[in-house]
Design an enzyme around this catalytic site. Structure first.
Site, PDB file in Angstrom:
ATOM      1  N   ASP A 217      -6.229  46.186 -58.671  1.00 50.37           N
ATOM      2  CA  ASP A 217      -4.462  45.926 -58.068  1.00 50.37           C
ATOM      3  C   ASP A 217      -3.988  45.388 -59.171  1.00 50.37           C
ATOM      4  O   ASP A 217      -4.006  44.142 -60.026  1.00 50.37           O
ATOM      5  CB  ASP A 217      -4.429  45.058 -56.761  1.00 50.37           C
ATOM      6  CG  ASP A 217      -3.743  44.554 -55.851  1.00 50.37           C
ATOM      7  OD1 ASP A 217      -3.267  45.648 -54.997  1.00 50.37           O
ATOM      8  OD2 ASP A 217      -2.967  43.375 -56.456  1.00 50.37           O
ATOM      9  N   ASN A 225       9.345  43.319 -58.666  1.00 47.38           N
ATOM     10  CA  ASN A 225      10.528  43.946 -57.262  1.00 47.38           C
ATOM     11  C   ASN A 225      11.119  42.964 -57.054  1.00 47.38           C
ATOM     12  O   ASN A 225      12.142  43.353 -56.925  1.00 47.38           O
ATOM     13  CB  ASN A 225       9.898  44.496 -56.270  1.00 47.38           C
ATOM     14  CG  ASN A 225       8.842  46.255 -56.183  1.00 47.38           C
ATOM     15  OD1 ASN A 225       9.501  46.721 -57.003  1.00 47.38           O
ATOM     16  ND2 ASN A 225       8.054  45.961 -55.660  1.00 47.38           N
ATOM     17  N   HIS A 230      12.975  47.638 -57.907  1.00 46.71           N
ATOM     18  CA  HIS A 230      11.832  48.149 -57.302  1.00 46.71           C
ATOM     19  C   HIS A 230      12.229  49.992 -58.114  1.00 46.71           C
ATOM     20  O   HIS A 230      11.144  50.669 -59.029  1.00 46.71           O
ATOM     21  CB  HIS A 230      12.719  49.054 -56.245  1.00 46.71           C
ATOM     22  CG  HIS A 230      12.414  48.635 -54.887  1.00 46.71           C
ATOM     23  ND1 HIS A 230      10.299  48.829 -54.089  1.00 46.71           N
ATOM     24  CD2 HIS A 230      12.903  47.890 -54.332  1.00 46.71           C
ATOM     25  CE1 HIS A 230      10.680  47.899 -53.320  1.00 46.71           C
ATOM     26  NE2 HIS A 230      11.497  47.694 -53.258  1.00 46.71           N
ATOM     27  N   ASP A 234       8.653  50.405 -59.969  1.00 51.59           N
ATOM     28  CA  ASP A 234       7.958  51.855 -60.258  1.00 51.59           C
ATOM     29  C   ASP A 234       7.245  52.055 -61.547  1.00 51.59           C
ATOM     30  O   ASP A 234       6.310  52.773 -61.800  1.00 51.59           O
ATOM     31  CB  ASP A 234       9.007  53.045 -59.881  1.00 51.59           C
ATOM     32  CG  ASP A 234       9.555  52.722 -58.665  1.00 51.59           C
ATOM     33  OD1 ASP A 234       8.749  52.634 -57.705  1.00 51.59           O
ATOM     34  OD2 ASP A 234      10.343  53.983 -57.869  1.00 51.59           O
ATOM     35  N   GLU A 260       0.688  48.671 -54.845  1.00 52.96           N
ATOM     36  CA  GLU A 260       0.211  48.735 -56.056  1.00 52.96           C
ATOM     37  C   GLU A 260      -0.985  48.980 -56.009  1.00 52.96           C
ATOM     38  O   GLU A 260      -1.832  48.150 -57.136  1.00 52.96           O
ATOM     39  CB  GLU A 260       1.229  47.010 -56.801  1.00 52.96           C
ATOM     40  CG  GLU A 260       0.384  45.991 -55.776  1.00 52.96           C
ATOM     41  CD  GLU A 260       1.005  45.736 -54.740  1.00 52.96           C
ATOM     42  OE1 GLU A 260       0.771  44.577 -54.492  1.00 52.96           O
ATOM     43  OE2 GLU A 260       1.468  46.346 -54.174  1.00 52.96           O
TER      44      GLU A 260
END
Length: 346
Positions: A217, A225, A230, A234, A260
């Site tokens: 994770d 974010n 975003h 990404d 994530e």
């Protein structure tokens, strides 16, 4: 109502008009993918896609091509996949039917040729004189020429159908792979992961061959974010995915588990073999500062927390994931940027 009539209906024209109107109003470029997204929003104004697009609009997020692909992969995959499979499957069925017809015609032609041979044989038996023999030879020559021409035609038709069937099979295989791939990271998606871990468990029960599951994770991912948007989030996901794929190529199975979080299935491996692999991924990801692609801003060090569990006899998929997840969250509690192995929790 047939399909063509349906798409010529007033309702369809109204849907198209509203979609283009909203795209223009929100200053979104009317690409085919964006048109598809907004058509879905208009069809389901209270649906999850509409809610997500509204959230992005309020947050001031620009709808980039990457973001549109991410939205499509999350909210449109089932409809798009079923349509692709249906269209390709119908084309494959048509080609197979065409090939079947060619074979059937060839069989009929062969039977006709055999009948003419039998007829000629009977003629010669009843009247083996000069005129009858000449007629028989002429009849055989004509039948042979026809058969040769028909065989050449059948071979061309079968070659064309065989080639088309091969292309369609490749298309179906491509669709199958796309259906199992996360659009953003190009790792396997959650559906493919669920199928893979079920297969590994079934094999472990049948053969006694164990496997390990690692969950990874991204630490503090929400801040990327919240601070950068975003698009930058990404970029971070792609960066981590590339490191995972670099260190865990096939036959290990790497997937985007959700959000994530990532997963690695190491079939036939023990904890002592899988742990160093995960440690290398953690070191690789945190080895350098990451910069924002669009502005070159320094995003700092990206770190991962990870947990590993090995399959035990009697484990369900759920219990195995639970133990790997517990190890992952122990790593979070211990300060992040580290790996915890399930045995360490005992």
């Amino acid at each position: 109502m047939d399909t063509d009539a349906k798409f010529r209906s007033p309702e369809a024209y109204e849907l198209a008009r509203l979609a283009l109107e909203q795209l223009e109003h929100q200053r979104v470029w009317p690409t085919p993918l964006n048109y598809e997204l907004w058509s879905q929003v208009i069809s389901e104004p209270d649906g999850p896609l509409a809610q997500e697009i509204e959230r992005l609009r309020v947050a001031g997020e620009a709808l980039t091509d990457d973001l549109a692909e991410r939205l499509a992969s999350t909210y449109l995959p089932k409809a798009r996949l079923s349509e692709q499979i249906r269209d390709t499957g119908q084309a494959l069925s048509r080609e197979l039917a065409s090939a079947e017809q060619v074979i059937r015609t060839a069989q009929e032609s062969s039977e006709s040729f055999s009948s003419r041979l039998e007829e000629t044989s009977r003629t010669l038996e009843n009247d083996p004189t000069g005129p009858a023999l000449q007629d028989a030879v002429a009849n055989l020559a004509d039948a042979t020429l026809q058969m040769r021409a028909q065989n050449a035609s059948f071979e061309r038709a079968l070659a064309a159908s065989t080639s088309e069937v091969a292309v369609l099979r490749e298309q179906l295989e491509t669709i199958r792979k796309e259906a199992a791939t996360d659009t953003l990271t190009r790792l396997a998606n959650r559906r493919a992961f669920d199928e893979a871990i079920e297969r590994c468990r079934a094999e472990a029960i049948e053969t006694g061959r164990g496997f390990c599951l690692a969950l990874l994770d991204i630490d503090h991912f929400k801040k990327f974010n919240d601070i950068w948007g975003h698009q930058t989030g990404d970029q971070v996901l792609k960066y981590v995915a590339s490191a995972i794929l670099k260190h865990a190529p096939p036959p290990r199975f790497a997937a985007r588990f959700g959000g994530e979080e990532f997963a690695i299935i190491a079939a036939g491996e023990t904890l002592s073999a899988t742990a160093p692999l995960v440690e290398r991924i953690l070191r690789d990801v945190s080895a350098a500062n990451v910069r924002r692609r669009s502005t070159n801003d320094n995003l700092g060090i990206i770190t991962l927390s990870a947990g590993i569990a090995a399959y035990r006899p009697g484990d369900t998929v759920h219990s195995l994931i639970e133990r790997a997840d517990a190890s992952l969250y122990q790593a979070k509690r211990d300060g992040r940027n580290r790996l915890v192995v399930d045995n360490d929790l005992g």
